[in-house]
Each structure stands twice: as structure tokens, then as C-alpha cells.
Design an enzyme around this catalytic site. Structure first.
Site, short mmCIF file in Angstrom:
data_model
loop_
_atom_site.label_atom_id
_atom_site.label_comp_id
_atom_site.label_asym_id
_atom_site.label_seq_id
_atom_site.Cartn_x
_atom_site.Cartn_y
_atom_site.Cartn_z
N LYS A 1 -6.40 5.18 8.71
CA LYS A 1 -7.54 5.73 7.96
C LYS A 1 -8.42 6.46 8.97
O LYS A 1 -9.42 5.93 9.45
CB LYS A 1 -8.32 4.61 7.28
CG LYS A 1 -7.70 4.12 5.99
CD LYS A 1 -8.70 3.37 5.15
CE LYS A 1 -8.12 3.03 3.78
NZ LYS A 1 -9.09 2.35 2.92
N SER B 1 -12.95 -4.10 -0.04
CA SER B 1 -13.32 -3.56 1.27
C SER B 1 -14.84 -3.42 1.34
O SER B 1 -15.48 -3.01 0.38
CB SER B 1 -12.68 -2.19 1.48
OG SER B 1 -11.27 -2.29 1.44
N ARG C 1 0.87 -1.19 0.00
CA ARG C 1 0.00 0.00 0.00
C ARG C 1 0.90 1.23 0.00
O ARG C 1 1.64 1.46 0.95
CB ARG C 1 -0.90 -0.01 1.24
CG ARG C 1 -1.90 1.14 1.33
CD ARG C 1 -2.82 0.88 2.53
NE ARG C 1 -3.83 1.90 2.67
CZ ARG C 1 -3.76 2.92 3.54
NH1 ARG C 1 -2.70 3.04 4.33
NH2 ARG C 1 -4.73 3.81 3.61
#
Length: 219
Positions: free
Chosen positions: A140, A111, A42
Site C-alpha cells: 500500500k 483498519s 485479499r
């Protein structure tokens, strides 16, 4: 490499924030030595050329450990480097379109935060779901938390494997027992630790115990 339920036990998501004097590959290898069963790269800030270089390096590394390797969000890059697959969010390319681009043999993770999102992802060809954030997470900050009952409902509603993500640590892991998940995805619980290999090893043991406890409770 296809996605097997057992590969999703301890899913590590890379984060260069805690690299220190190590390279991403060195840190990821420490996690693999500790028992990580799945790796997602990521990168939100890296330029494309360096992202590609790191993706190719991690792909080769994961292949040596026979661990699936997927790329976060970037379907085109997953194709370019021939990664095992990709993980997309709700605001990214829809799973059916991803499947058309990647073909039938690649892993697609999606997700989800609701039962309807989960069912749609499954219908469109997702291989597994990442559900969260199940706890507050700094990676997040704007992610809404998914409560235990919703997590459990999602697991019951779909036939594909479900992993929990978001703020998971060895300390709060037990709270997820009985939800129906087959594993957890973590970032800081491994990569923010001074000894990445040890953190992965201890976390894997905790996940195995949590999953076993949940399966026992369901009998």
C-alpha cells in the site's frame, strides 16, 4: 468461529504476486503448516467468479486447521461463502453496517490509523483493529505511516485486540514491543519468501517473543 486474541498472533494476508508455480491454496497451506493463526484473502485484480472459488477453497482449508478466515472488503462475498468474517478499511462499509449484514456471530476487523477511528470502530461493533502502516510497505504505497506512540495510544484507548500491519518483518518486529498489540499482520514477510512454511514458523517465534517482551515491560 469467534475472534480470540490468541488467533491474532500471526495474521497472514494473501497476495498472489509471489505464487510462482503454486496455487493460492498450496501457498496458504504452507503458511498454516508454519503456524499462521489467522488468514485474510485479499484480491484486488481477480474477477468475482475466481475470487469466490478461491475464497471457498481457502475457507475449507482454514477450517481444517481451525484458523479463522476472513475476506478483505467484500461483505457480500463473505456472506455468500459463509466466511468467518470480513476486514474493512476506512473507505469501505462502516463497521455498524457490516455487523447488520453479517449478524452477531461473524468476525469484523477494521483498519484504523487514529485513536478516533479506533474508538468509532469499537463502538460500531468491530472485533479487532488492524493499525498501520507501522513501517513503509510496498503493498500500500500510499498508506501513511502510523508512529509508535499513536499505535500505543490506540491500544490503550480500546478494549478490543489490536494488531499492527505494514512493512513488518522479523528484523523490525522488536521495535513494536511495548505498544500493546497482540499480534501482527504480514504479507511479504511470509509469502515473498522461498520457503513459506519456514518463514511463517520463524516469524511466529519472533512475534511471540515481541509480545512477551512488551507484556513484561508493562508489569
Amino acid at each position: 468461529m469467534k475472534c480470540d486474541k490468541k488467533n491474532l498472533l500471526l495474521y497472514a494476508v494473501t497476495d498472489r504476486s509471489w505464487l510462482g508455480d503454486k496455487t493460492l491454496a498450496e501457498q496458504t497451506e504452507e503458511a498454516l503448516k508454519g503456524g499462521v493463526t489467522f488468514v485474510q484473502i485479499r484480491e484486488k485484480e481477480l474477477d468475482r467468479e475466481h475470487f469466490r472459488e478461491e475464497a471457498e477453497e481457502l475457507k475449507a482449508l482454514c477450517a481444517r486447521y481451525q484458523v479463522p478466515f476472513v475476506i478483505n472488503d467484500d461483505v457480500d462475498l463473505a456472506l455468500e461463502v459463509d466466511a468467518d468474517g470480513v476486514h474493512v478499511g476506512q473507505s469501505d462499509m462502516e463497521a455498524g453496517d457490516v455487523r447488520k449484514k453479517l449478524g452477531p456471530d461473524k468476525i469484523i476487523g477494521v483498519s484504523a490509523r487514529t485513536v478516533s477511528q479506533a474508538l468509532l470502530a469499537q463502538q460500531h461493533g468491530a472485533d479487532y483493529l488492524g493499525v498501520g502502516a507501522v513501517f513503509h510497505t510496498s503493498s500500500k504505497a500510499d498508506a501513511a505511516e502510523v508512529d509508535f506512540e499513536t499505535l500505543k495510544e490506540i491500544c490503550k484507548a480500546v478494549d478490543i485486540p489490536v494488531i499492527a500491519i505494514g512493512g513488518i518483518s522479523e528484523e523490525n518486529m522488536g521495535q513494536l514491543a511495548g505498544s500493546g498489540i497482540c499480534g501482527v499482520a504480514v504479507i511479504s514477510a511470509i509469502f515473498a519468501k522461498p520457503d513459506v512454511k519456514k518463514a511463517a514458523r520463524e516469524l511466529k517465534k519472533a512475534v511471540e517473543e515481541m509480545v512477551a517482551e512488551g507484556e513484561e515491560a508493562c508489569r
